[in-house]
Design an enzyme around this catalytic site. Structure first.
Site, PDB file in Angstrom:
ATOM      1  N   ASP A   1       5.301  57.036  16.567  1.00 24.90           N
ATOM      2  CA  ASP A   1       4.497  58.183  16.147  1.00 24.90           C
ATOM      3  C   ASP A   1       5.178  58.737  14.894  1.00 24.90           C
ATOM      4  O   ASP A   1       6.374  59.071  14.937  1.00 24.90           O
ATOM      5  CB  ASP A   1       4.491  59.216  17.291  1.00 24.90           C
ATOM      6  CG  ASP A   1       3.610  60.415  16.983  1.00 24.90           C
ATOM      7  OD1 ASP A   1       3.477  60.792  15.791  1.00 24.90           O
ATOM      8  OD2 ASP A   1       3.046  60.982  17.934  1.00 24.90           O
TER       9      ASP A   1
ATOM     10  N   TYR B   1      -8.722  67.695   6.611  1.00 23.96           N
ATOM     11  CA  TYR B   1      -8.346  66.346   6.169  1.00 23.96           C
ATOM     12  C   TYR B   1      -8.089  66.331   4.659  1.00 23.96           C
ATOM     13  O   TYR B   1      -7.080  65.794   4.188  1.00 23.96           O
ATOM     14  CB  TYR B   1      -9.456  65.366   6.541  1.00 23.96           C
ATOM     15  CG  TYR B   1      -9.229  63.952   6.058  1.00 23.96           C
ATOM     16  CD1 TYR B   1      -8.353  63.106   6.729  1.00 23.96           C
ATOM     17  CD2 TYR B   1      -9.902  63.464   4.935  1.00 23.96           C
ATOM     18  CE1 TYR B   1      -8.143  61.804   6.279  1.00 23.96           C
ATOM     19  CE2 TYR B   1      -9.699  62.169   4.488  1.00 23.96           C
ATOM     20  CZ  TYR B   1      -8.813  61.339   5.165  1.00 23.96           C
ATOM     21  OH  TYR B   1      -8.611  60.055   4.721  1.00 23.96           O
TER      22      TYR B   1
ATOM     23  N   LYS C   1      -4.622  65.458   2.625  1.00 27.52           N
ATOM     24  CA  LYS C   1      -4.471  64.377   1.645  1.00 27.52           C
ATOM     25  C   LYS C   1      -4.051  64.934   0.273  1.00 27.52           C
ATOM     26  O   LYS C   1      -3.379  64.241  -0.508  1.00 27.52           O
ATOM     27  CB  LYS C   1      -5.760  63.562   1.550  1.00 27.52           C
ATOM     28  CG  LYS C   1      -6.044  62.752   2.823  1.00 27.52           C
ATOM     29  CD  LYS C   1      -4.926  61.742   3.120  1.00 27.52           C
ATOM     30  CE  LYS C   1      -5.226  60.859   4.311  1.00 27.52           C
ATOM     31  NZ  LYS C   1      -4.178  59.877   4.577  1.00 27.52           N
TER      32      LYS C   1
END
Ligand code: NAD
Length: 258
Positions: free
Chosen positions: A68, A164, A168
Site C-alpha cells: 500500500d 481527484y 493530480k
C-alpha cells in the site's frame, strides 16, 4: 538470492494490476529489465498471475510484491525486495492511485471531506511516500528515474472529480520539487499526464458516448490505450534521459487543444 548482472535495470511499477500497470510491466520486462510489480494486498492474486504471465514470455524477471503506497513499512519491504533480487532500484513508475475506486462523478458540493482526504492521501501523499522510499536505494546506485502519473484533467478541470483533479495537481507539484531536490543525486523526476485512457476504470466511469466524443474530438481521432504511454515512459526511464527532469508530459492525442 541471485546476483544481478551489473547492466540489468531494476524497475518498480506500482498500481501494476490496474488498467495501465500491466502494460508498463510488460514493456519494461521486454527490454530485459527486472520488474517488481506492486499493488494493494487485495490484488495479490492478480499480481502473481501477471508476474507469472510476463515471466513466461521471456525477457526480464518479474515478481509481485504487495504494498500500500500509504504505508512506509510496505514501501520499505518493496524496496528491500528489489534490492535483494536486483541489487537496487533504478526506476520507479509511481502509477498507483485511486481512480477506479472514485466511483461515479459527482458535483464538488457532494464530495465529502472523508472521500477528499482518502483520495489526497493515496494520490498525493502516497506518491510522495513512494518517492521517499526509493531515494536511498537510488542514491546508493548513483542515480535513478522516477515517473509519476499525473492527469490531463488538471488542465481542463474536468467536472465531477474535484478531489481527484486536486490530487493530480499535487502530483504535478511534487514532481517539480522532487526533481529540484533530487537532481544533484542524478535522480530525474518527471510525470506523464494522460488524457482519457480507455482502461476498465475509465470505461466504468463514463458512458460510451462520452468516450466516443473524446475519441472523435482529439487530433488523433481514436480511443487512447495504455500502450500510447509506453514509449514516453520508457524514454523518461532510460539511462540516456538524464537531462530531462521536472517535466510533465501531456499525452492525450491532442485532446486538450481540440
Ligand atoms: N485511465 C485514465 O484515463 C487515466 C488518465 C489519467 C491518469 N490516470 C492515472 O493513471 C494511473 C493508472 O490508472 P488506471 O486507469 O490503471 O487506474 P486503475 O484504478 O485501474 O489502477 C490504479 C491501481 O492503483 C492501485 N492502488 C489504489 N490505491 C493504492 C494504494 N493505496 N497503494 C497501492 N496501490 C493502490 C489499484 O489497486 C489499481 O490497481 C492512476 O494513477 C490514474 O489516476 C488514469
Amino acid at each position: 538470492m541471485t546476483t544481478p548482472a551489473p547492466s540489468s535495470r531494476s524497475v518498480i511499477v506500482t498500481g501494476a494490476t490496474g488498467g495501465m500497470g500491466g502494460d508498463f510491466v510488460r514493456a519494461f520486462a521486454a527490454t530485459g529489465a527486472d520488474v517488481v510489480a506492486s499493488d494493494l494486498h487485495r490484488s495479490s492474486a492478480a499480481g502473481e498471475e501477471l508476474a507469472a504471465e510476463v515471466t513466461a514470455v521471456g525477457g526480464g524477471r518479474v515478481s509481485f510484491v504487495p504494498a500500500d503506497i500509504t504505508s512506509d513499512d510496505d514501501l520499505a519491504a518493496l524496496v528491500e525486495h528489489a534490492t535483494a533480487t536486483s541489487g537496487g532500484v533504478d526506476v520507479l513508475v509511481n502509477n498507483a492511485g485511486i481512480f477506479m475506486d472514485l466511483g461515479a462523478k459527482r458535483p464538488m458540493t457532494e464530495v465529502t471531506n472523508d472521500v477528499w482526504d482518502q483520495v489526497m492521501t493515496v494520490n498525493a501523499r502516497g506518491t510522495w511516500q513512494a518517492i521517499k522510499a526509493v531515494v536511498p536505494a537510488m542514491r546508493a546506485r548513483g542515480g535513478g528515474r522516477i515517473v509519476n502519473m499525473a492527469s490531463s484533467t488538471v488542465y481542463n478541470g474536468v467536472a465531477g472529480f474535484v478531489h481527484y483533479v486536486a490530487s493530480k495537481a499535487a502530483v504535478d507539484g511534487i514532481t517539480r520539487v522532487a526533481a529540484r531536490e533530487l537532481g544533484p543525486d542524478g535522480i530525474t523526476v518527471n510525470a506523464l499526464a494522460p488524457g482519457l485512457v480507455e482502461t476498465p476504470a475509465a470505461i466504468a466511469m463514463n458512458p460510451p458516448e462520452y468516450l466516443q466524443r473524446a475519441a472523435q474530438g482529439r487530433f488523433i481521432q481514436r480511443g487512447m490505450v495504455p500502450g500510447d504511454l509506453v514509449s514516453a515512459l520508457l524514454w523518461l526511464a532510460a539511462p540516456e534521459s538524464g537531462f530531462v527532469t521536472g517535466q510533465t508530459i501531456i499525452i492525450d492525442g491532442g485532446q486538450l487543444q481540440a
